[in-house]
Design a protein around this motif. Structure first.
Motif, PDB file in Angstrom:
ATOM      1  N   VAL A   1       0.847  -1.188   0.000  1.00 54.62           N
ATOM      2  CA  VAL A   1       0.000   0.000   0.000  1.00 54.62           C
ATOM      3  C   VAL A   1       0.882   1.238   0.000  1.00 54.62           C
ATOM      4  N   THR A   2       0.504   2.201  -0.815  1.00 53.53           N
ATOM      5  CA  THR A   2       1.184   3.498  -0.828  1.00 53.53           C
ATOM      6  C   THR A   2       0.185   4.556  -0.370  1.00 53.53           C
ATOM      7  N   GLY A   3       0.665   5.765  -0.171  1.00 50.73           N
ATOM      8  CA  GLY A   3      -0.239   6.848   0.189  1.00 50.73           C
ATOM      9  C   GLY A   3      -1.345   7.022  -0.825  1.00 50.73           C
ATOM     10  N   GLY A   4      -1.045   6.749  -2.089  1.00 47.89           N
ATOM     11  CA  GLY A   4      -2.040   6.889  -3.145  1.00 47.89           C
ATOM     12  C   GLY A   4      -3.046   5.761  -3.209  1.00 47.89           C
ATOM     13  N   THR A   5      -2.648   4.550  -2.800  1.00 51.44           N
ATOM     14  CA  THR A   5      -3.564   3.414  -2.872  1.00 51.44           C
ATOM     15  C   THR A   5      -4.249   3.107  -1.546  1.00 51.44           C
ATOM     16  N   ALA A   6      -3.849   3.776  -0.478  1.00 52.09           N
ATOM     17  CA  ALA A   6      -4.444   3.523   0.837  1.00 52.09           C
ATOM     18  C   ALA A   6      -5.963   3.708   0.845  1.00 52.09           C
ATOM     19  N   PRO A   7      -6.497   4.774   0.213  1.00 55.72           N
ATOM     20  CA  PRO A   7      -7.959   4.915   0.222  1.00 55.72           C
ATOM     21  C   PRO A   7      -8.670   3.725  -0.432  1.00 55.72           C
ATOM     22  N   ALA A   8      -8.122   3.202  -1.512  1.00 58.54           N
ATOM     23  CA  ALA A   8      -8.741   2.054  -2.185  1.00 58.54           C
ATOM     24  C   ALA A   8      -8.728   0.827  -1.280  1.00 58.54           C
ATOM     25  N   LEU A   9      -7.623   0.609  -0.572  1.00 55.28           N
ATOM     26  CA  LEU A   9      -7.539  -0.533   0.347  1.00 55.28           C
ATOM     27  C   LEU A   9      -8.561  -0.391   1.467  1.00 55.28           C
ATOM     28  N   VAL A  10      -8.614   0.768   2.089  1.00 54.01           N
ATOM     29  CA  VAL A  10      -9.540   0.974   3.201  1.00 54.01           C
ATOM     30  C   VAL A  10     -10.988   0.859   2.728  1.00 54.01           C
ATOM     31  N   ASN A  11     -11.314   1.440   1.582  1.00 56.32           N
ATOM     32  CA  ASN A  11     -12.674   1.319   1.052  1.00 56.32           C
ATOM     33  C   ASN A  11     -13.028  -0.133   0.761  1.00 56.32           C
ATOM     34  N   ALA A  12     -12.103  -0.873   0.152  1.00 56.89           N
ATOM     35  CA  ALA A  12     -12.360  -2.284  -0.151  1.00 56.89           C
ATOM     36  C   ALA A  12     -12.541  -3.095   1.130  1.00 56.89           C
ATOM     37  N   LEU A  13     -11.743  -2.808   2.141  1.00 59.77           N
ATOM     38  CA  LEU A  13     -11.838  -3.516   3.415  1.00 59.77           C
ATOM     39  C   LEU A  13     -13.211  -3.300   4.051  1.00 59.77           C
ATOM     40  N   PHE A  14     -13.658  -2.053   4.086  1.00 57.83           N
ATOM     41  CA  PHE A  14     -14.954  -1.776   4.705  1.00 57.83           C
ATOM     42  C   PHE A  14     -16.118  -2.225   3.834  1.00 57.83           C
ATOM     43  N   ASP A  15     -15.976  -2.216   2.523  1.00 57.70           N
ATOM     44  CA  ASP A  15     -17.003  -2.794   1.646  1.00 57.70           C
ATOM     45  C   ASP A  15     -17.134  -4.287   1.924  1.00 57.70           C
ATOM     46  N   TRP A  16     -15.997  -4.959   2.106  1.00 58.68           N
ATOM     47  CA  TRP A  16     -16.005  -6.392   2.407  1.00 58.68           C
ATOM     48  C   TRP A  16     -16.693  -6.635   3.742  1.00 58.68           C
ATOM     49  N   LEU A  17     -16.358  -5.823   4.754  1.00 65.40           N
ATOM     50  CA  LEU A  17     -17.002  -5.985   6.057  1.00 65.40           C
ATOM     51  C   LEU A  17     -18.519  -5.800   5.958  1.00 65.40           C
ATOM     52  N   ASP A  18     -18.950  -4.807   5.178  1.00 67.18           N
ATOM     53  CA  ASP A  18     -20.382  -4.571   5.006  1.00 67.18           C
ATOM     54  C   ASP A  18     -21.084  -5.750   4.352  1.00 67.18           C
ATOM     55  N   SER A  19     -20.395  -6.430   3.442  1.00 69.17           N
ATOM     56  CA  SER A  19     -21.021  -7.546   2.730  1.00 69.17           C
ATOM     57  C   SER A  19     -20.904  -8.877   3.476  1.00 69.17           C
ATOM     58  N   HIS A  20     -20.148  -8.910   4.563  1.00 67.63           N
ATOM     59  CA  HIS A  20     -19.993 -10.125   5.366  1.00 67.63           C
ATOM     60  C   HIS A  20     -20.474  -9.826   6.789  1.00 67.63           C
ATOM     61  N   GLN A  21     -21.775  -9.813   6.945  1.00 67.27           N
ATOM     62  CA  GLN A  21     -22.397  -9.417   8.209  1.00 67.27           C
ATOM     63  C   GLN A  21     -22.001 -10.311   9.383  1.00 67.27           C
ATOM     64  N   HIS A  22     -21.559 -11.525   9.121  1.00 70.51           N
ATOM     65  CA  HIS A  22     -21.168 -12.443  10.194  1.00 70.51           C
ATOM     66  C   HIS A  22     -19.777 -12.126  10.745  1.00 70.51           C
ATOM     67  N   VAL A  23     -19.060 -11.196  10.128  1.00 68.41           N
ATOM     68  CA  VAL A  23     -17.719 -10.810  10.588  1.00 68.41           C
ATOM     69  C   VAL A  23     -17.828  -9.461  11.283  1.00 68.41           C
ATOM     70  N   ASP A  24     -17.461  -9.411  12.567  1.00 72.57           N
ATOM     71  CA  ASP A  24     -17.556  -8.168  13.332  1.00 72.57           C
ATOM     72  C   ASP A  24     -16.372  -7.246  13.073  1.00 72.57           C
ATOM     73  N   THR A  25     -15.168  -7.803  13.112  1.00 73.19           N
ATOM     74  CA  THR A  25     -13.962  -7.000  12.938  1.00 73.19           C
ATOM     75  C   THR A  25     -12.896  -7.805  12.201  1.00 73.19           C
ATOM     76  N   VAL A  26     -11.934  -7.095  11.637  1.00 69.36           N
ATOM     77  CA  VAL A  26     -10.745  -7.712  11.078  1.00 69.36           C
ATOM     78  C   VAL A  26      -9.540  -6.946  11.605  1.00 69.36           C
ATOM     79  N   ALA A  27      -8.413  -7.617  11.673  1.00 65.05           N
ATOM     80  CA  ALA A  27      -7.180  -6.985  12.117  1.00 65.05           C
ATOM     81  C   ALA A  27      -6.417  -6.481  10.899  1.00 65.05           C
ATOM     82  N   LEU A  28      -5.897  -5.278  11.007  1.00 66.50           N
ATOM     83  CA  LEU A  28      -5.105  -4.676   9.944  1.00 66.50           C
ATOM     84  C   LEU A  28      -3.741  -4.359  10.523  1.00 66.50           C
ATOM     85  N   SER A  29      -2.705  -4.890   9.906  1.00 65.13           N
ATOM     86  CA  SER A  29      -1.331  -4.676  10.347  1.00 65.13           C
ATOM     87  C   SER A  29      -0.588  -3.968   9.226  1.00 65.13           C
ATOM     88  N   VAL A  30      -0.021  -2.791   9.519  1.00 65.04           N
ATOM     89  CA  VAL A  30       0.654  -1.984   8.510  1.00 65.04           C
ATOM     90  C   VAL A  30       2.066  -1.687   8.998  1.00 65.04           C
TER      91      VAL A  30
END
Length: 84
Positions: free
Chosen positions: A24-53
């Motif tokens: 991830v770069t400063g330019g691609t970080a928004p895409a990663l974060v948006n994709a992560l939260f879109d995934w969380l929204d579509s997987h209602q059985h998952v409460d949280t995920v861990a992100l290590s940077v």
């Protein structure tokens, strides 16, 4: 991207990934974060995920627990603060 698979332990979701490694770069970080939260929204059985940077330039490390969509802005700010 590297996909790491481990044996399923009791209580874990069947067929889920253990981790995904991405660059991830400063330019691609928004895409990663948006994709992560879109995934969380579509997987209602998952409460949280861990992100290590880890910042390649400094070696600084950040561990975050990502949950509700309201966290997206704070997660993006934390990631951008680390990687620039």
């Amino acid at each position: 991207m590297d996909v790491v698979v481990k044996p399923i332990e009791p209580g874990e979701l069947v067929g889920s990934l253990d981790s995904v490694v991405v660059v991830v770069t400063g330019g691609t970080a928004p895409a990663l974060v948006n994709a992560l939260f879109d995934w969380l929204d579509s997987h209602q059985h998952v409460d949280t995920v861990a992100l290590s940077v880890t910042a390649d330039a400094t070696g600084e490390h950040l561990e975050l627990e990502c949950g509700p969509a309201g966290d997206a802005a704070s997660v993006l700010a934390a990631v951008r603060g680390l990687i620039g």
